[in-house]
Scaffold this motif. Sequence first.
Motif, mmCIF file in Angstrom:
data_model
loop_
_atom_site.group_PDB
_atom_site.id
_atom_site.type_symbol
_atom_site.label_atom_id
_atom_site.label_comp_id
_atom_site.label_asym_id
_atom_site.label_seq_id
_atom_site.Cartn_x
_atom_site.Cartn_y
_atom_site.Cartn_z
ATOM 1 N N GLU A 93 0.815 -1.205 0.000
ATOM 2 C CA GLU A 93 0.000 0.000 0.000
ATOM 3 C C GLU A 93 0.859 1.269 0.000
ATOM 4 N N HIS A 94 2.060 1.166 0.559
ATOM 5 C CA HIS A 94 2.922 2.343 0.707
ATOM 6 C C HIS A 94 4.181 2.301 -0.167
ATOM 7 N N ARG A 95 4.301 1.272 -0.966
ATOM 8 C CA ARG A 95 5.524 1.093 -1.755
ATOM 9 C C ARG A 95 5.855 2.317 -2.614
ATOM 10 N N ALA A 96 4.900 2.844 -3.343
ATOM 11 C CA ALA A 96 5.160 3.984 -4.232
ATOM 12 C C ALA A 96 5.610 5.209 -3.438
ATOM 13 N N GLU A 97 4.974 5.466 -2.302
ATOM 14 C CA GLU A 97 5.367 6.606 -1.469
ATOM 15 C C GLU A 97 6.793 6.451 -0.961
ATOM 16 N N ILE A 98 7.131 5.239 -0.538
ATOM 17 C CA ILE A 98 8.478 4.977 -0.022
ATOM 18 C C ILE A 98 9.513 5.135 -1.126
ATOM 19 N N GLU A 99 9.214 4.598 -2.292
ATOM 20 C CA GLU A 99 10.155 4.714 -3.404
ATOM 21 C C GLU A 99 10.353 6.180 -3.805
ATOM 22 N N THR A 100 9.286 6.965 -3.805
ATOM 23 C CA THR A 100 9.397 8.395 -4.111
ATOM 24 C C THR A 100 10.268 9.085 -3.077
ATOM 25 N N TRP A 101 10.004 8.808 -1.808
ATOM 26 C CA TRP A 101 10.793 9.421 -0.728
ATOM 27 C C TRP A 101 12.265 9.041 -0.864
ATOM 28 N N ARG A 102 12.537 7.770 -1.151
ATOM 29 C CA ARG A 102 13.934 7.321 -1.295
ATOM 30 C C ARG A 102 14.624 8.058 -2.441
ATOM 31 N N ARG A 103 13.926 8.210 -3.558
ATOM 32 C CA ARG A 103 14.524 8.953 -4.686
ATOM 33 C C ARG A 103 14.818 10.396 -4.284
ATOM 34 N N GLN A 104 13.883 11.017 -3.583
ATOM 35 C CA GLN A 104 14.078 12.403 -3.149
ATOM 36 C C GLN A 104 15.258 12.525 -2.186
ATOM 37 N N GLN A 105 15.511 11.484 -1.414
ATOM 38 C CA GLN A 105 16.613 11.494 -0.452
ATOM 39 C C GLN A 105 17.933 11.037 -1.073
ATOM 40 N N GLY A 106 17.874 10.597 -2.323
ATOM 41 C CA GLY A 106 19.065 10.088 -2.984
ATOM 42 C C GLY A 106 19.484 8.717 -2.486
ATOM 43 N N ILE A 107 18.499 7.963 -2.046
ATOM 44 C CA ILE A 107 18.781 6.616 -1.508
ATOM 45 C C ILE A 107 18.485 5.571 -2.566
#
Length: 73
Positions: A59-73
């Motif tokens: 349910e949260h995968r897309a949000e987490i992936e977006t956050w990781r990209r924004q953090q450069g992770i």
Amino acid sequence: QALNDEDHARRRERPLPEQRSAMEQAHADLIDQLQAIAGADAAAMDHAINVDTYLHYDEHRAEIETWRRQQGI
């Protein structure tokens, strides 16, 4: 989503080590619960935990992936 928003608001100011500790404790509690019902039917056990574990993660995968990209992770 309302439940997630409320939970996030309660936790947002907590430092990362405290958040990690809470996550690890929740995992340990789940393991204890599973061990307490050793011998239970695997399908019944899966049904009991799937909504709060792996089905919820997607349910949260897309949000987490977006956050990781924004953090450069």
